[in-house]
Design an enzyme around this catalytic site. Structure first.
Site, PDB file in Angstrom:
ATOM      1  N   GLY A  42       0.845  -1.188   0.000  1.00 12.01           N
ATOM      2  CA  GLY A  42       0.000   0.000   0.000  1.00 12.01           C
ATOM      3  C   GLY A  42       0.872   1.226   0.000  1.00 12.01           C
TER       4      GLY A  42
ATOM      5  N   CYS B 199       5.341  -6.009   1.671  1.00 10.56           N
ATOM      6  CA  CYS B 199       5.644  -4.580   1.739  1.00 10.56           C
ATOM      7  C   CYS B 199       4.887  -3.909   2.894  1.00 10.56           C
ATOM      8  CB  CYS B 199       5.361  -3.948   0.372  1.00 10.56           C
ATOM      9  SG  CYS B 199       6.069  -2.324   0.210  1.00 10.56           S
ATOM     10  N   TYR B 200       3.862  -3.116   2.600  1.00  7.26           N
ATOM     11  CA  TYR B 200       3.081  -2.505   3.688  1.00  7.26           C
ATOM     12  C   TYR B 200       2.556  -3.588   4.636  1.00  7.26           C
ATOM     13  CZ  TYR B 200      -0.448   0.485   5.940  1.00  7.26           C
ATOM     14  OH  TYR B 200      -1.194   1.182   6.850  1.00  7.26           O
TER      15      TYR B 200
ATOM     16  N   HIS C 191       8.160  -7.255  -3.724  1.00 14.06           N
ATOM     17  CA  HIS C 191       6.897  -7.654  -4.368  1.00 14.06           C
ATOM     18  C   HIS C 191       7.087  -8.940  -5.172  1.00 14.06           C
ATOM     19  CE1 HIS C 191       4.419  -4.141  -3.454  1.00 14.06           C
ATOM     20  NE2 HIS C 191       5.575  -3.500  -3.423  1.00 14.06           N
TER      21      HIS C 191
ATOM     22  N   GLU D 181       4.827 -10.549  -6.694  1.00 11.39           N
ATOM     23  CA  GLU D 181       3.817 -10.646  -7.757  1.00 11.39           C
ATOM     24  C   GLU D 181       4.279 -10.028  -9.072  1.00 11.39           C
ATOM     25  OE1 GLU D 181       3.758  -8.883  -5.043  1.00 11.39           O
ATOM     26  OE2 GLU D 181       2.702  -6.988  -5.207  1.00 11.39           O
TER      27      GLU D 181
ATOM     28  N   ASP E  18     -14.042  -6.138 -24.804  1.00 14.02           N
ATOM     29  CA  ASP E  18     -14.372  -5.907 -23.392  1.00 14.02           C
ATOM     30  C   ASP E  18     -15.873  -5.723 -23.174  1.00 14.02           C
ATOM     31  OD1 ASP E  18     -11.657  -5.845 -23.411  1.00 14.02           O
ATOM     32  OD2 ASP E  18     -11.461  -3.727 -22.902  1.00 14.02           O
TER      33      ASP E  18
ATOM     34  N   LYS F  58      -6.699  -8.573 -19.706  1.00 17.10           N
ATOM     35  CA  LYS F  58      -7.223  -8.785 -21.051  1.00 17.10           C
ATOM     36  C   LYS F  58      -7.254 -10.270 -21.458  1.00 17.10           C
ATOM     37  CE  LYS F  58      -8.348  -6.350 -24.830  1.00 17.10           C
ATOM     38  NZ  LYS F  58      -9.111  -5.090 -24.800  1.00 17.10           N
TER      39      LYS F  58
END
Ligand code: XMP
Length: 514
Positions: free
Chosen positions: A56, A83-84, A171, A173, A229, A370
């Site tokens: 965050g 992290c946060y 991170h 991810e 979309d 996507k």
């Protein structure tokens, strides 16, 4: 979501939160993003096998810093703080976080000391990781030990000695953390003991259920654009609530060749969706007559689109929701205020219409990327040519006809573009480009055809490869193919006698010409 097992991600506002969810979905495990203040009693649900505290932007010292119910640490469930999240674990359990004015942003080398911990199975003593933080942990809470350090953060990873609670400053991810996927896998499978049983079809079922609950017996209106979309959003909502959905397709007269006809035949005839297809080309082209400034053209189209859409929406006075095919990258883009990207999207999301008409937003694809939307589209039976279609800008061919727009230019461009796209398909090159189209220039050049001299317009072929449309390279299409496209356009399209190929990357160019 009625999943027998899932990972709960508590969101502290990081731009990467949904990326964590996506990574876990890639492992065929369901993950759900929940508000940071979800009570521990709700997280005690046995289907939740583990909890991730996201990153965050704030500091745990900020007066309004988001926090977590401290009872989560006593649930006995695995917790991973990123992290946060790491800083919160520290701050709430008696450790010390130090505020630092200098942000560390970018790659760092992690030196691992706890390679025997299951979180780090398969990792090496030194690993390249991605950091993005200001504050750092300086004292760990009781019961924790250092698992890894980096030059700027002595406590880059920590693990509890006996509980399944772990925290990392970097991170996992993002792709820049080389073994990030492995680390998340270790957490999900070896620490949380999840099974890889979840499939995208479960997402569809869960969304259908969620849409039914959200909409109840109300009516939904959705603007179809012809792109993937809004098409997938429409099909998903239609599957959930059938005729309570009405789609509106506004033909501004600057669509690709036969587009109106294709949309009507796919959605109305093929799927039985209620569709109001409006030919508003007179209205748009009338206002655009003689306008050659690109920004003015966009503004006129944006405003007129809202007017037309609003007039259609009024035919459905009972509509309470506006359906939209907003994807996760659109959400991040708006959140990060990436300059012009904001304006770009505003053409899509019909401006202030929801507030004006008192409509609530229904955005069932908000968590998806996507490629995931394409998977959902396939599961819902969307034809492959729409599933894989290149993006097309809201203002349509208006941004590809340089200078003032008239019906003749539109029809010249539609024909040329149709030849290029059709040939990309027939030569199996369509998917080689991320976006391809023809641009019509307000320039005439001399040519020769048969015995006669010609004086006609120039068109440019544009084809780019990109993964995120923020940067792009020009597609290296084979010369022979380009030669054939050029010959066909000049021979078959009256009004064009010269074809050029755009070899500009982005930056410094943009993908569109206007
Ligand atoms: P640029 O030209 O900025 O384009 O490199 C990046 C991507 O955005 C699309 N684009 C638009 N989409 N309304 C849209 O809906 C617009 O005004 C607009 N302008 C550009 C472009 O086609 C490319 O995919």
């Amino acid at each position: 979501m009625d999943a027998t097992q899932k990972i709960a991600i508590l969101d502290f506002g990081s731009q990467y939160t949904k990326l964590i969810a996506r990574r876990i979905r890639e492992f065929s495990v369901y993950s759900e993003i929940l508000a940071n203040d979800t009570p521990a009693s709700a997280l005690a649900d046995p289907s939740i096998k583990g909890i991730i505290l996201s990153g965050g932007p704030q500091s745990v010292f900020d007066p309004d810093a988001p926090t977590v119910d401290p009872a989560v640490f006593s649930l006995g469930k695995p917790v991973l703080g990123i992290c946060y999240g790491l800083q919160l674990i520290t701050h709430l359990n008696g450790g010390k976080v130090e505020s630092s004015p200098d942000r560390e942003y970018g790659p760092a080398m992690l030196k691992l000391q706890a390679l025997d911990h299951p979180l780090f199975a398969g990792l090496n003593h030194t690993e390249k990781v991605w950091m993005s933080h200001g504050d750092r942990v300086v004292h760990m809470p009781n019961g924790f030990k250092i698992a890894g350090a980096s030059d700027n953060a002595p406590i880059t990873a920590m693990v509890h000695e006996s509980k399944p609670i772990v925290g990392i400053q970097f991170h996992p991810e993002v792709n820049h953390t080389e073994k990030g996927h492995q680390l998340l896998r270790n957490f999900v499978f070896d620490i949380c003991n999840c099974q890889a049983t979840w499939k995208m079809v479960d997402y569809v079922d869960a969304s259908v259920q969620a849409i039914r609950e959200q909409v109840g017996s109300d009516q939904v209106i959705l603007g179809l654009s012809g792109g993937v979309d809004s098409a997938v959003a429409a099909l998903l909502i239609h599957r959930a609530i059938g005729d309570q959905l009405t789609c509106v397709f506004v033909d501004h007269g600057m669509m690709r060749k036969d587009e109106m006809h294709q949309v009507v035949s796919t959605f109305q005839k093929g799927f039985g969706i209620k569709l109001l297809a409006v030919d508003a080309s007179e209205q748009f082209l009338g206002k655009l007559a003689g306008v050659d400034d690109p920004e003015k053209k966009r503004k006129i189209i944006g405003h007129t689109f809202i007017e037309v859409f609003e007039a259609e929406a009024k035919k459905l006075p009972n509509a309470r929701f506006l359906g939209q095919g907003t994807l996760y990258p659109d959400v991040i883009e708006s959140a990060l205020h990436k300059g012009p990207a904001q304006t770009i999207k505003s053409h899509h999301n019909v401006g202030g219409l929801p507030e004006k008409m008192n409509l609530k937003l229904l955005e069932p694809l908000r968590e998806l990327f996507k490629d995931e939307v394409r998977q959902v589209g396939r599961l819902l039976g969307l034809p492959e040519h729409i599933v894989n279609r290149h993006p097309f800008p809201g203002p349509g061919l208006a941004v590809r006809i340089l200078g003032a727009i008239d019906r003749e230019s539109i029809s010249i461009l539609q024909e040329a573009d149709d030849i290029f796209i059709e040939m990309l398909h027939s030569h199996d090159l369509y998917l080689h480009a991320s976006q391809a189209f023809v641009v019509l220039l307000p320039v005439k050049t001399v040519g020769i055809m048969g015995d006669g001299r010609t004086y006609e317009r120039v068109c440019a072929l544009r084809a780019v490869t990109t993964s995120d449309f923020m940067t792009a390279d020009w597609a290296r299409l084979p010369y022979e193919f380009l030669a054939e496209v050029s010959a066909r356009i000049v021979n078959e399209v009256k009004g064009i006698n010269r074809v050029v190929f755009d070899i500009t990357s982005k930056p410094p160019g943009t993908i569109e010409w206007e």
